[in-house]
Design a protein around this motif. Structure first.
Motif, short mmCIF file in Angstrom:
data_model
loop_
_atom_site.label_atom_id
_atom_site.label_comp_id
_atom_site.label_asym_id
_atom_site.label_seq_id
_atom_site.Cartn_x
_atom_site.Cartn_y
_atom_site.Cartn_z
N ALA A 47 0.82 -1.20 0.00
CA ALA A 47 0.00 0.00 0.00
C ALA A 47 0.86 1.25 0.00
N SER A 48 0.37 2.28 -0.66
CA SER A 48 1.05 3.58 -0.61
C SER A 48 0.28 4.46 0.36
N ILE A 49 1.01 5.24 1.14
CA ILE A 49 0.41 6.06 2.18
C ILE A 49 0.79 7.52 1.96
N TYR B 165 -4.40 10.47 6.79
CA TYR B 165 -3.59 9.69 5.85
C TYR B 165 -4.50 9.07 4.80
N VAL C 43 -0.79 3.91 11.31
CA VAL C 43 -1.26 3.93 9.93
C VAL C 43 -0.70 2.75 9.14
N GLN C 44 0.50 2.28 9.51
CA GLN C 44 1.05 1.09 8.86
C GLN C 44 0.19 -0.13 9.17
N ILE D 280 -4.70 6.08 2.19
CA ILE D 280 -4.08 4.78 1.90
C ILE D 280 -4.60 4.30 0.55
N ALA E 105 -3.01 0.14 7.18
CA ALA E 105 -2.75 -0.16 5.77
C ALA E 105 -2.64 -1.66 5.53
N GLU F 191 -5.10 -3.92 3.19
CA GLU F 191 -4.63 -4.82 2.13
C GLU F 191 -5.18 -6.22 2.32
N TRP G 114 -7.60 7.47 6.75
CA TRP G 114 -7.50 7.19 8.19
C TRP G 114 -7.07 8.44 8.93
#
Length: 361
Positions: free
Chosen positions: A2-4, A15, A51-52, A17, A55, A59, A36
């Protein structure tokens, strides 16, 4: 992966995602988006770490095949589910209850996205509904004067006053005992007496809460909505299954004692045939009021001394009186005692006589 994207705005840090999975029929990449925002104060490091996690979960949900629609609010989706139930043939009364429940839910969590709602949000909903003011009630009015003394001075009985004023006898009894009644009935009494409502009654605004049993029924509706969303793969799990609604209150059914039934049967002897038949049917076959009103003569088998209960009449504002199945949606056959069969024959003859008189008028 995923790109954030970090977004700084007037409302704070959020953020975006983005997860890319596959291509569409034109060869264009399919992208899934999720926004988020921290729901509590966090340091920059804590936000990056959280946030990671979000994400990775996003996914995983997409890889499992969930259609992540972040725009659908609870109110929007619940309204869609009610529409589904209507097309599946749900009873009008059930649909009315669903819509009434949705009206209670909407001000509290109706604006929230389906994916955002967690068990703690539902627990908060139930706590709010237990607070005074959550229940729709008509305001009451307490008598300021001694109505019993007034009727005595006028030489009127409570029954006569009820008939003349067009107000239920039960309400007249209540005000004579100094008890509160509904504002609508109180104003009708004041109008009949030619007096100001506020001279006779003191308004009593009510702020009641929903009962635990009602909140549990509302919880069942919430669960149905989320179960449908889970079935359609809009959410990964049903949060209602992990919420904690109020504990079911103990219920002790009330039964008439033999001496009470004797008094009722004795009182019925002086009542019109119609009401005597209805009350005795309720006592004999244990029907609900709507089921009694839904009975037809083809439901009665005089030879076998049986009655078949298969439908019920209900009333809804805007709909009127309508016929539907019994509450359990099952037909039941009850054997009648000889006395009840005799009374039903007598009532049918009386009814036919009344109809004949109406046709001759």
């Amino acid at each position: 992966m995923a790109s954030i994207k970090k977004i700084e705005g007037k409302a704070g840090t959020s953020y975006k995602i983005i997860v890319t999975r596959g291509t569409n029929s034109t060869g264009k990449q399919i992208r899934h988006f999720k926004t988020w925002k921290p729901d509590r104060p966090m340091t920059a490091r804590q936000m990056e770490k959280e946030v990671q996690k979000v994400a990775l979960e996003f996914e995983r949900e997409i890889d499992l095949g969930f259609l992540m629609d972040n725009r659908k609010t609870f109110e929007e989706y619940a309204d869609y589910v009610i529409g589904l139930k209507e097309r599946q043939g749900a009873a009008p009364n059930s649909l009315a209850i669903y819509r009434r429940f949705l009206g209670k839910i909407t001000p509290i969590i109706g604006h929230m996205k389906l994916l955002e709602i967690r068990p703690q949000h539902l627990n908060y909903l139930y706590e709010e509904l237990e607070k005074p003011g959550s229940r729709e009630t008509s305001d009451m009015a307490r008598p300021k004067i001694d109505f019993k003394a007034v009727l005595s001075e006028q030489g009127k009985s409570k029954r006569a006053f009820s008939v003349d004023s067009g107000v239920s006898y039960n309400f007249i009894q209540r005000i004579c005992n100094g008890e509160s009644i509904g504002v609508k009935a109180a104003k009708k009494i004041a109008e009949f007496m030619g007096r100001k409502y506020t001279d006779l009654f003191e308004p009593q605004p009510l702020a009641l809460s929903l009962s635990p049993s009602t909140i549990r029924r509302l919880h069942s509706f919430v669960s149905v909505v989320f179960a449908q969303a889970e079935k359609e793969m809009l959410i990964p799990y049903n949060p209602a299954s992990k919420a904690t609604p109020p504990t079911k209150a103990d219920y002790s059914p009330q039964y008439f004692q033999p001496e009470e039934l004797e008094r009722i049967l004795e009182a019925l002897k002086t009542e019109p045939l119609k009401w005597r038949t209805i009350v005795l049917l309720i006592a004999v076959i244990g029907c609900r009021r709507g089921e009694i009103m839904g009975l037809k003569w083809n439901n009665v088998d005089f030879e076998s001394k049986e009655i078949r209960v298969e439908s019920s009449l209900s009333y809804l504002p805007g709909v009127g009186i309508y016929e539907g199945p019994t509450k359990t949606r099952k037909t039941r056959v009850v054997t009648l005692p000889d006395e009840m069969v005799t009374l039903l024959r007598k009532y049918r003859s009386w009814q036919m006589e009344q109809r004949l008189k109406e046709t001759l008028i």
